[in-house]
Scaffold this motif. Structure first.
Motif, PDB file in Angstrom:
ATOM      1  N   SER A   1       0.695  -0.990  -0.158  1.00 38.96           N
ATOM      2  CA  SER A   1       0.022  -0.393   0.213  1.00 38.96           C
ATOM      3  C   SER A   1       0.584   1.335  -0.453  1.00 38.96           C
ATOM      4  O   SER A   1       0.439   2.438  -0.341  1.00 38.96           O
ATOM      5  CB  SER A   1      -0.820   0.052   1.138  1.00 38.96           C
ATOM      6  N   ASN A   2       1.960   1.122   0.809  1.00 38.10           N
ATOM      7  CA  ASN A   2       3.036   2.182   0.970  1.00 38.10           C
ATOM      8  C   ASN A   2       3.977   2.477  -0.934  1.00 38.10           C
ATOM      9  O   ASN A   2       4.561   3.394  -1.296  1.00 38.10           O
ATOM     10  CB  ASN A   2       4.526   2.198   1.457  1.00 38.10           C
ATOM     11  N   LEU A   3       3.140   1.396  -1.976  1.00 42.15           N
ATOM     12  CA  LEU A   3       4.270   1.896  -2.968  1.00 42.15           C
ATOM     13  C   LEU A   3       3.184   2.301  -4.456  1.00 42.15           C
ATOM     14  O   LEU A   3       3.883   2.294  -5.423  1.00 42.15           O
ATOM     15  CB  LEU A   3       4.475   0.513  -3.372  1.00 42.15           C
ATOM     16  N   VAL A   4       1.966   2.444  -3.843  1.00 45.20           N
ATOM     17  CA  VAL A   4       1.041   3.317  -4.701  1.00 45.20           C
ATOM     18  C   VAL A   4       0.612   4.530  -3.458  1.00 45.20           C
ATOM     19  O   VAL A   4       0.316   4.616  -2.690  1.00 45.20           O
ATOM     20  CB  VAL A   4       0.375   1.993  -5.268  1.00 45.20           C
ATOM     21  N   PRO A   5      -0.225   4.950  -4.655  1.00 52.64           N
ATOM     22  CA  PRO A   5      -0.832   6.532  -4.461  1.00 52.64           C
ATOM     23  C   PRO A   5      -2.033   5.972  -3.219  1.00 52.64           C
ATOM     24  O   PRO A   5      -2.577   4.725  -3.768  1.00 52.64           O
ATOM     25  CB  PRO A   5      -1.702   7.406  -5.718  1.00 52.64           C
ATOM     26  N   GLU A   6      -2.565   6.202  -2.852  1.00 53.07           N
ATOM     27  CA  GLU A   6      -4.037   6.445  -1.827  1.00 53.07           C
ATOM     28  C   GLU A   6      -4.165   5.630  -2.156  1.00 53.07           C
ATOM     29  O   GLU A   6      -5.485   4.832  -1.698  1.00 53.07           O
ATOM     30  CB  GLU A   6      -4.270   7.488  -1.050  1.00 53.07           C
ATOM     31  N   THR A   7      -5.292   6.343  -3.931  1.00 58.97           N
ATOM     32  CA  THR A   7      -6.491   5.896  -4.241  1.00 58.97           C
ATOM     33  C   THR A   7      -6.710   4.291  -4.911  1.00 58.97           C
ATOM     34  O   THR A   7      -7.010   4.181  -5.254  1.00 58.97           O
ATOM     35  CB  THR A   7      -6.734   6.569  -5.300  1.00 58.97           C
ATOM     36  N   LYS A   8      -5.000   3.904  -4.947  1.00 57.00           N
ATOM     37  CA  LYS A   8      -5.186   2.250  -5.133  1.00 57.00           C
ATOM     38  C   LYS A   8      -4.572   1.920  -4.701  1.00 57.00           C
ATOM     39  O   LYS A   8      -3.777   0.318  -5.114  1.00 57.00           O
ATOM     40  CB  LYS A   8      -3.508   2.230  -6.875  1.00 57.00           C
ATOM     41  N   LYS A   9      -4.647   1.737  -3.230  1.00 55.46           N
ATOM     42  CA  LYS A   9      -4.080   0.512  -2.383  1.00 55.46           C
ATOM     43  C   LYS A   9      -4.857  -0.459  -2.267  1.00 55.46           C
ATOM     44  O   LYS A   9      -4.213  -1.461  -2.495  1.00 55.46           O
ATOM     45  CB  LYS A   9      -4.396   1.199  -1.016  1.00 55.46           C
ATOM     46  N   GLY A  10      -5.884  -1.122  -2.572  1.00 56.15           N
ATOM     47  CA  GLY A  10      -7.222  -1.620  -2.575  1.00 56.15           C
ATOM     48  C   GLY A  10      -6.129  -2.906  -4.007  1.00 56.15           C
ATOM     49  O   GLY A  10      -6.242  -4.319  -3.236  1.00 56.15           O
ATOM     50  N   THR A  11      -6.235  -2.046  -5.456  1.00 57.91           N
ATOM     51  CA  THR A  11      -4.827  -2.510  -6.146  1.00 57.91           C
ATOM     52  C   THR A  11      -4.068  -3.039  -5.484  1.00 57.91           C
ATOM     53  O   THR A  11      -4.049  -4.498  -5.645  1.00 57.91           O
ATOM     54  CB  THR A  11      -5.037  -2.017  -7.132  1.00 57.91           C
ATOM     55  N   ALA A  12      -3.245  -2.633  -5.106  1.00 57.40           N
ATOM     56  CA  ALA A  12      -1.702  -2.972  -4.673  1.00 57.40           C
ATOM     57  C   ALA A  12      -2.359  -4.009  -3.859  1.00 57.40           C
ATOM     58  O   ALA A  12      -1.747  -5.506  -3.485  1.00 57.40           O
ATOM     59  CB  ALA A  12      -1.323  -1.689  -3.449  1.00 57.40           C
ATOM     60  N   ILE A  13      -2.911  -4.406  -2.807  1.00 57.54           N
ATOM     61  CA  ILE A  13      -3.732  -5.681  -1.914  1.00 57.54           C
ATOM     62  C   ILE A  13      -3.254  -6.522  -2.725  1.00 57.54           C
ATOM     63  O   ILE A  13      -3.701  -7.594  -2.234  1.00 57.54           O
ATOM     64  CB  ILE A  13      -3.899  -4.515  -0.689  1.00 57.54           C
ATOM     65  N   SER A  14      -4.090  -6.627  -3.599  1.00 60.63           N
ATOM     66  CA  SER A  14      -5.081  -7.675  -4.257  1.00 60.63           C
ATOM     67  C   SER A  14      -4.404  -8.470  -5.484  1.00 60.63           C
ATOM     68  O   SER A  14      -3.734  -9.269  -5.521  1.00 60.63           O
ATOM     69  CB  SER A  14      -6.100  -6.888  -5.423  1.00 60.63           C
ATOM     70  N   ILE A  15      -3.018  -7.393  -6.013  1.00 62.20           N
ATOM     71  CA  ILE A  15      -1.704  -7.632  -6.278  1.00 62.20           C
ATOM     72  C   ILE A  15      -0.689  -8.730  -5.804  1.00 62.20           C
ATOM     73  O   ILE A  15      -0.734 -10.638  -5.554  1.00 62.20           O
ATOM     74  CB  ILE A  15      -1.206  -6.494  -7.041  1.00 62.20           C
ATOM     75  N   LEU A  16      -0.833  -8.338  -4.260  1.00 57.86           N
ATOM     76  CA  LEU A  16      -0.390  -9.142  -3.559  1.00 57.86           C
ATOM     77  C   LEU A  16      -0.672 -10.266  -3.093  1.00 57.86           C
ATOM     78  O   LEU A  16      -0.336 -11.776  -2.764  1.00 57.86           O
ATOM     79  CB  LEU A  16      -0.307  -8.862  -2.099  1.00 57.86           C
ATOM     80  N   PHE A  17      -2.342 -10.847  -2.865  1.00 57.58           N
ATOM     81  CA  PHE A  17      -3.010 -11.785  -2.631  1.00 57.58           C
ATOM     82  C   PHE A  17      -3.496 -12.839  -3.870  1.00 57.58           C
ATOM     83  O   PHE A  17      -3.502 -13.998  -3.752  1.00 57.58           O
ATOM     84  CB  PHE A  17      -4.103 -11.047  -2.518  1.00 57.58           C
ATOM     85  N   THR A  18      -3.229 -11.920  -5.181  1.00 57.91           N
ATOM     86  CA  THR A  18      -2.559 -12.665  -6.670  1.00 57.91           C
ATOM     87  C   THR A  18      -1.977 -13.897  -6.241  1.00 57.91           C
ATOM     88  O   THR A  18      -1.695 -14.884  -6.953  1.00 57.91           O
ATOM     89  CB  THR A  18      -2.616 -11.761  -7.502  1.00 57.91           C
ATOM     90  N   GLY A  19      -0.795 -14.188  -5.836  1.00 56.36           N
ATOM     91  CA  GLY A  19       0.160 -14.757  -5.683  1.00 56.36           C
ATOM     92  C   GLY A  19      -0.206 -15.681  -4.798  1.00 56.36           C
ATOM     93  O   GLY A  19       0.203 -16.948  -4.899  1.00 56.36           O
ATOM     94  N   LEU A  20      -1.419 -16.123  -4.149  1.00 57.39           N
ATOM     95  CA  LEU A  20      -2.100 -16.581  -2.819  1.00 57.39           C
ATOM     96  C   LEU A  20      -2.561 -17.122  -4.315  1.00 57.39           C
ATOM     97  O   LEU A  20      -2.439 -18.978  -4.461  1.00 57.39           O
ATOM     98  CB  LEU A  20      -2.686 -16.392  -1.760  1.00 57.39           C
ATOM     99  N   THR A  21      -3.757 -16.797  -5.165  1.00 56.55           N
ATOM    100  CA  THR A  21      -4.658 -17.244  -5.506  1.00 56.55           C
ATOM    101  C   THR A  21      -4.151 -18.252  -7.236  1.00 56.55           C
ATOM    102  O   THR A  21      -4.066 -19.501  -7.125  1.00 56.55           O
ATOM    103  CB  THR A  21      -5.592 -16.266  -6.335  1.00 56.55           C
ATOM    104  N   VAL A  22      -2.643 -17.866  -7.581  1.00 58.10           N
ATOM    105  CA  VAL A  22      -1.852 -18.332  -8.699  1.00 58.10           C
ATOM    106  C   VAL A  22      -1.511 -19.693  -7.840  1.00 58.10           C
ATOM    107  O   VAL A  22      -1.722 -20.851  -8.409  1.00 58.10           O
ATOM    108  CB  VAL A  22      -0.596 -17.600  -8.777  1.00 58.10           C
ATOM    109  N   ALA A  23      -1.385 -19.770  -6.464  1.00 58.87           N
ATOM    110  CA  ALA A  23       0.019 -20.715  -6.029  1.00 58.87           C
ATOM    111  C   ALA A  23      -1.333 -22.281  -5.965  1.00 58.87           C
ATOM    112  O   ALA A  23      -1.028 -22.742  -5.954  1.00 58.87           O
ATOM    113  CB  ALA A  23      -0.158 -20.241  -3.961  1.00 58.87           C
TER     114      ALA A  23
END
Length: 395
Positions: free
Chosen positions: A124-146
């Motif tokens: 969430s710190n790597l992106v603007p405030e309005t993109k936090k949800g998207t950033a965290i979803s990318i993090l969780f995408t690793g679990l889904t691809v697993a």
């Protein structure tokens, strides 16, 4: 990933690869239980404790280790966690007894939980405030691809080359992730306040925070009440062969990944506002399974919509708890993220247990309405949270 810088995108992809390795470690043991039990001369049920022990270790160890490591800069902590995770899997590969394998699983489980908690903050710190949800979803995408790639691949390797080869492979992924995170993830500016056990107590005593934790547990628990038993349901109720079920689970995983990304985008502005309709859809979809799953053809639709809804809530609840903690207990943001990871795993355990009761004393299809009730409770908490947010002008 529109509107994100190239560097932020690379950093998020690096974190996602890390969570891919982490997710594979947690779930691949399911497909390896018979092989592990035979090799270590233990029963299947005892081998099964390698799964429950892992989940309990995440739930208990994550907030404690997060507090103890609170003074370590975020990037350095991520690197340390991935290094310990890699060593833990290497130890799993050479473990000569059930006890040693359990110890290695506990170690990797704790790093799993803390990495996901801190990783959500870093993402969430790597992106603007309005993109936090998207950033965290990318993090969780690793679990889904697993679940789509890592678990089937790890199971295949274990079945053909021995379960130890699976952990050797995961060790390789862990090492690669460590190197990528070193180069791709920027240092995060350190906050003045360091989380303490007192902060954890303040979180637990805060009714708004506890509502958010319960929302996570009920929402995720509702998914796992049915998902835990999806394979036998597809075989015994829907009438599919074992080979066909593998394909259906692959379809489930693809739908899950799509739903996760959409859930992340919907959570960019006001997470709990989006969670209201996400939980509503999830509850309706679960109830529909009582009529769809018994039909051989319509059960394909069941798998798709179940997968689509399964992780849709994940980015939203994680983004919401982080944002809520920032406003209500700022010094405990890291612990809040960690406790929410614990809530995920408590939900998994509770949902699976309640689903197991249905399987033992009712029918497989009764897992659907049990899951829907749990999601209904999450929906109620989301509606109440949104109302309180507006009243208190938190967002």
């Amino acid at each position: 990933m529109k509107d994100m810088s190239a560097k932020a995108t690379i950093g998020l992809l690096s974190l996602a690869i890390s969570t891919f390795a982490i997710g594979t470690t947690e779930f691949v043991i399911v497909g390896l239980l018979p092989t592990v039990a035979d090799d270590l001369h233990i029963s299947i049920s005892k081998a099964g404790t390698l799964i429950s022990g892992y989940a309990i270790s995440i739930a208990v160890g994550t907030p404690v280790v997060t507090v103890l490591t609170g003074r370590i800069p975020k990037k350095a902590l991520l690197l340390i966690l991935m290094a310990v995770f890699t060593l833990g899997n290497a130890f799993s590969a050479i473990a000569g007894s059930y006890e040693l394998l359990m110890i290695s699983r506990v170690v990797t489980a704790v790093t799993h939980g803390v990495f996901m908690a801190i990783g959500a903050i870093v993402a969430s710190n790597l992106v603007p405030e309005t993109k936090k949800g998207t950033a965290i979803s990318i993090l969780f995408t690793g679990l889904t691809v697993a679940t789509i790639v890592g678990v089937p691949l790890g199971t295949f390797i274990g079945q053909h080359f021995g379960w130890r080869a699976t952990f050797v492979t995961i060790t390789g992924f862990g090492f690669a992730s460590l190197i990528m995170n070193y180069f791709a993830v920027d240092k995060i500016t350190r906050h003045d306040e360091t989380p303490t056990l007192r902060d954890a107590g303040r979180l637990i005593k805060n009714p708004r925070i506890m509502m958010a934790f319960l929302m996570t547990a009920f929402g995720f628990g509702g998914t796992f009440a049915l998902f835990t038993y999806l394979s036998p349901i597809l075989e015994q109720i829907s009438g599919y062969s074992v080979g066909a079920i593998s394909i259906l689970l692959l379809i489930y995983g693809v739908a899950l990944a799509i739903g996760n990304i959409i859930g992340g985008r919907s959570a960019n502005q006001h997470p709990v506002k989006a969670l209201r309709w996400i939980f509503l859809i999830q509850g309706v979809v679960l109830l529909l399974q009582m009529w769809l799953l018994p039909n051989h053809i319509l059960s394909v639709l069941s798998v798709i919509i179940l997968g689509f809804c399964a992780f849709m809530m994940s980015p939203g609840v994680q983004a919401y708890i982080v944002t809520l903690a920032e406003k209500l207990v700022p010094s405990a943001k890291d612990i809040a993220s960690a406790l929410n990871i614990s809530a995920f795993n408590i939900g998994i355990a509770a949902g699976s247990a309640l689903g197991g009761v249905a399987v033992d004393y009712l029918t497989y299809l009764d897992t659907a309405w049990i899951g829907a009730i749990m999601v209904g409770l999450a929906l109620g908490l989301a509606l109440l949270s949104y109302s309180l947010d507006k009243k208190q002008k938190l967002f």
